[in-house]
Scaffold this motif. Sequence first.
Motif, short mmCIF file in Angstrom:
data_model
loop_
_atom_site.label_atom_id
_atom_site.label_comp_id
_atom_site.label_asym_id
_atom_site.label_seq_id
_atom_site.Cartn_x
_atom_site.Cartn_y
_atom_site.Cartn_z
N VAL A 1 0.81 -1.22 0.14
CA VAL A 1 -0.07 -0.02 -0.03
C VAL A 1 0.86 1.42 -0.06
CG1 VAL A 1 -1.64 1.45 1.28
CG2 VAL A 1 -1.89 -1.19 1.05
N TYR A 2 2.03 1.36 0.81
CA TYR A 2 2.70 2.46 0.94
C TYR A 2 3.82 2.67 -0.13
CZ TYR A 2 1.55 3.93 5.70
OH TYR A 2 0.80 4.51 6.68
N GLN A 3 3.91 1.76 -1.03
CA GLN A 3 4.88 1.92 -2.09
C GLN A 3 4.79 2.91 -3.06
OE1 GLN A 3 5.26 -1.63 -4.50
NE2 GLN A 3 7.35 -1.38 -4.85
N GLN A 4 5.28 3.82 -3.24
CA GLN A 4 5.60 4.79 -4.24
C GLN A 4 4.60 5.99 -4.00
OE1 GLN A 4 5.28 2.94 -7.92
NE2 GLN A 4 7.50 2.91 -8.12
N LEU A 5 3.96 6.00 -2.47
CA LEU A 5 3.18 7.11 -2.17
C LEU A 5 3.72 8.07 -1.28
CD1 LEU A 5 -0.12 5.00 -1.81
CD2 LEU A 5 0.37 6.48 -3.96
N SER A 6 3.07 9.16 -1.28
CA SER A 6 3.54 10.02 0.11
C SER A 6 3.33 9.43 1.24
CB SER A 6 3.12 11.71 -0.25
OG SER A 6 1.64 11.80 -0.08
N GLY A 7 3.82 9.83 2.26
CA GLY A 7 3.31 9.33 3.74
C GLY A 7 2.10 9.61 4.10
N LYS A 8 1.40 10.64 3.87
CA LYS A 8 0.18 11.26 4.06
C LYS A 8 -1.00 10.37 3.40
CE LYS A 8 -2.62 15.03 5.49
NZ LYS A 8 -2.84 16.35 5.78
N ALA A 9 -0.45 10.52 2.22
CA ALA A 9 -1.59 9.70 1.32
C ALA A 9 -1.52 8.31 1.35
CB ALA A 9 -1.26 9.78 -0.18
N ALA A 10 -0.41 7.64 1.80
CA ALA A 10 -0.38 6.18 2.05
C ALA A 10 -1.08 5.77 3.29
CB ALA A 10 1.12 5.73 2.12
N ALA A 11 -0.90 6.80 4.52
CA ALA A 11 -1.46 6.42 5.53
C ALA A 11 -2.98 6.43 5.37
CB ALA A 11 -0.92 7.61 6.72
#
Length: 116
Positions: free
Chosen positions: A51-61
């Motif tokens: 889920v977190y791959q290649q996303l900004s921290g806030k968007a991924a969270a």
Amino acid sequence: MSRLRYNRAEAVRHLKSQCDELGCFIDTCGPLKLKVRQRTGLFDALSAAIVYQQLSGKAAATIHARFVDLFPGGKPDASQAVRIGFDDMRAAGLSRNKALSVQDLAARCLDGSCLL
């Protein structure tokens, strides 16, 4: 007492001894503190990585929180993941490829081809 399996003070001393610039940084800013998050298992950890791959921290969270909400008790597990529909994962914000990857991971965890 740390839940980690190493001595933090010893680790900081070692890092400082290996690199003068890093030692100076640690002396100036202090050692970084790791926050260890308890995961329920390998599927939980690997699905979060997907889920977190290649996303900004806030968007991924945000997307990860929606993904976790799809599971009973908010605890992702492979046996539940195979029951969650592709469209539900997409609605939570996972891309097509990430939803497929999570479904593949779940299937592999259940058939034993992924070490648990």
